[in-house]
Design a protein around this motif. Sequence first.
Motif, PDB file in Angstrom:
ATOM      1  N   LYS A   1       0.848  -1.184   0.000  1.00  0.00           N
ATOM      2  CA  LYS A   1       0.000   0.000   0.000  1.00  0.00           C
ATOM      3  C   LYS A   1       0.879   1.227   0.000  1.00  0.00           C
ATOM      4  N   GLY A   2       0.480   2.234  -0.768  1.00  0.00           N
ATOM      5  CA  GLY A   2       1.238   3.473  -0.787  1.00  0.00           C
ATOM      6  C   GLY A   2       2.659   3.286  -1.274  1.00  0.00           C
ATOM      7  N   GLY A   3       2.873   2.321  -2.182  1.00  0.00           N
ATOM      8  CA  GLY A   3       4.213   2.098  -2.703  1.00  0.00           C
ATOM      9  C   GLY A   3       5.096   1.267  -1.799  1.00  0.00           C
ATOM     10  N   LEU A   4       4.572   0.791  -0.663  1.00  0.00           N
ATOM     11  CA  LEU A   4       5.349  -0.036   0.237  1.00  0.00           C
ATOM     12  C   LEU A   4       5.412  -1.468  -0.291  1.00  0.00           C
ATOM     13  N   PRO A   5       6.386  -2.259   0.155  1.00  0.00           N
ATOM     14  CA  PRO A   5       6.604  -3.576  -0.449  1.00  0.00           C
ATOM     15  C   PRO A   5       5.481  -4.557  -0.158  1.00  0.00           C
ATOM     16  N   SER A   6       5.259  -5.464  -1.094  1.00  0.00           N
ATOM     17  CA  SER A   6       4.311  -6.559  -0.913  1.00  0.00           C
ATOM     18  C   SER A   6       5.086  -7.829  -0.594  1.00  0.00           C
ATOM     19  N   ALA A   7       4.346  -8.892  -0.262  1.00  0.00           N
ATOM     20  CA  ALA A   7       4.991 -10.175   0.011  1.00  0.00           C
ATOM     21  C   ALA A   7       5.761 -10.661  -1.204  1.00  0.00           C
ATOM     22  N   ALA A   8       5.204 -10.413  -2.386  1.00  0.00           N
ATOM     23  CA  ALA A   8       5.896 -10.828  -3.608  1.00  0.00           C
ATOM     24  C   ALA A   8       7.203 -10.070  -3.781  1.00  0.00           C
ATOM     25  N   ASP A   9       7.195  -8.769  -3.476  1.00  0.00           N
ATOM     26  CA  ASP A   9       8.414  -7.971  -3.577  1.00  0.00           C
ATOM     27  C   ASP A   9       9.508  -8.529  -2.677  1.00  0.00           C
ATOM     28  N   LEU A  10       9.123  -8.994  -1.489  1.00  0.00           N
ATOM     29  CA  LEU A  10      10.089  -9.482  -0.517  1.00  0.00           C
ATOM     30  C   LEU A  10      10.448 -10.947  -0.724  1.00  0.00           C
ATOM     31  N   SER A  11       9.763 -11.625  -1.637  1.00  0.00           N
ATOM     32  CA  SER A  11       9.994 -13.058  -1.888  1.00  0.00           C
ATOM     33  C   SER A  11       9.930 -13.854  -0.586  1.00  0.00           C
ATOM     34  N   ILE A  12       8.902 -13.596   0.210  1.00  0.00           N
ATOM     35  CA  ILE A  12       8.743 -14.274   1.493  1.00  0.00           C
ATOM     36  C   ILE A  12       8.457 -15.761   1.264  1.00  0.00           C
ATOM     37  N   ILE A  13       9.199 -16.602   1.976  1.00  0.00           N
ATOM     38  CA  ILE A  13       9.020 -18.050   1.905  1.00  0.00           C
ATOM     39  C   ILE A  13       8.111 -18.469   3.053  1.00  0.00           C
ATOM     40  N   GLU A  14       6.954 -19.026   2.739  1.00  0.00           N
ATOM     41  CA  GLU A  14       6.000 -19.426   3.772  1.00  0.00           C
ATOM     42  C   GLU A  14       6.243 -20.870   4.198  1.00  0.00           C
ATOM     43  N   ASP A  15       6.286 -21.080   5.514  1.00  0.00           N
ATOM     44  CA  ASP A  15       6.420 -22.428   6.072  1.00  0.00           C
ATOM     45  C   ASP A  15       5.571 -22.487   7.331  1.00  0.00           C
TER      46      ASP A  15
END
Length: 260
Positions: free
Chosen positions: A68-82
């Motif tokens: 939101k507001g140009g802040l990073p998304s989960a995709a931007d951060l390449s978060i690995i979910e476990d």
Amino acid sequence: MLAEPVSEETVESLREIAGEGAASDVPVAPAPDIEVAPDVTSAANDEAEKGVAESGESDEAVSSDEGKGGLPSAADLSIIEDYRAGFDHGPKPAAFQKYIVLHDTESDSDAAAIIDWWDGNGNQVAAHFIVNRDGTIWQCVPLDRIAHHAGYGDTGHNDRYGIDEDGRDDMAGSTPIGGDFADYAMNAWSVGIEMVHVGGEGDYPEEQLRAVDDLIAYIDASFGFESEIIDHKAWRSGNSDTSAEFADYLESYRATRKHA
């Protein structure tokens, strides 16, 4: 992927993550065979939903897909979910989010090994996120669920931090300490971030610090507001989270939400 073996020293230090005393003080039960239902129907959750309605906020404020507001998304951060069933301890709608708690793992094992150790030790302890030294981010618990990362805090800290034990947290796996460390509410009102680091063994890599910067911005964007940033020892005095070498970074995070 298979995790590397965790040393006895790592076991000893990781037991401190929950803030529940030394390894000899925390009994290790067999890993529980539990399953967390996707829809919690307890009275505690009804109360949580009521609080959301009264505040005018909703779970829609928590999004893992879009910044939101140009802040990073989960995709931007390449978060690995476990995600593991034993790490989920109840509902934490946006109305109940107040703090981001920073921790050191006090181990140089990577996130994958730490998550496997958490899952296998029977204590049901985990943080929402672990940030590796190379900046990769692993997520163990959704933002709108409670993780047991802060453990018991100083007696009186529930009042100090304006939080209470309202029944949303199932407290499964916790071992009461009492005395000077009787308060337990922080888990239900916060997001926990672990950084792979051992105190006294050097600085935090720039890649790791930049990832924490981005992760804090992502959490802010997901909830739609800024949570107060503290470290674990602010909640439970006397523990090692975070290290002395993190002090200047912590001051900067609290003032600017970035490490520098």
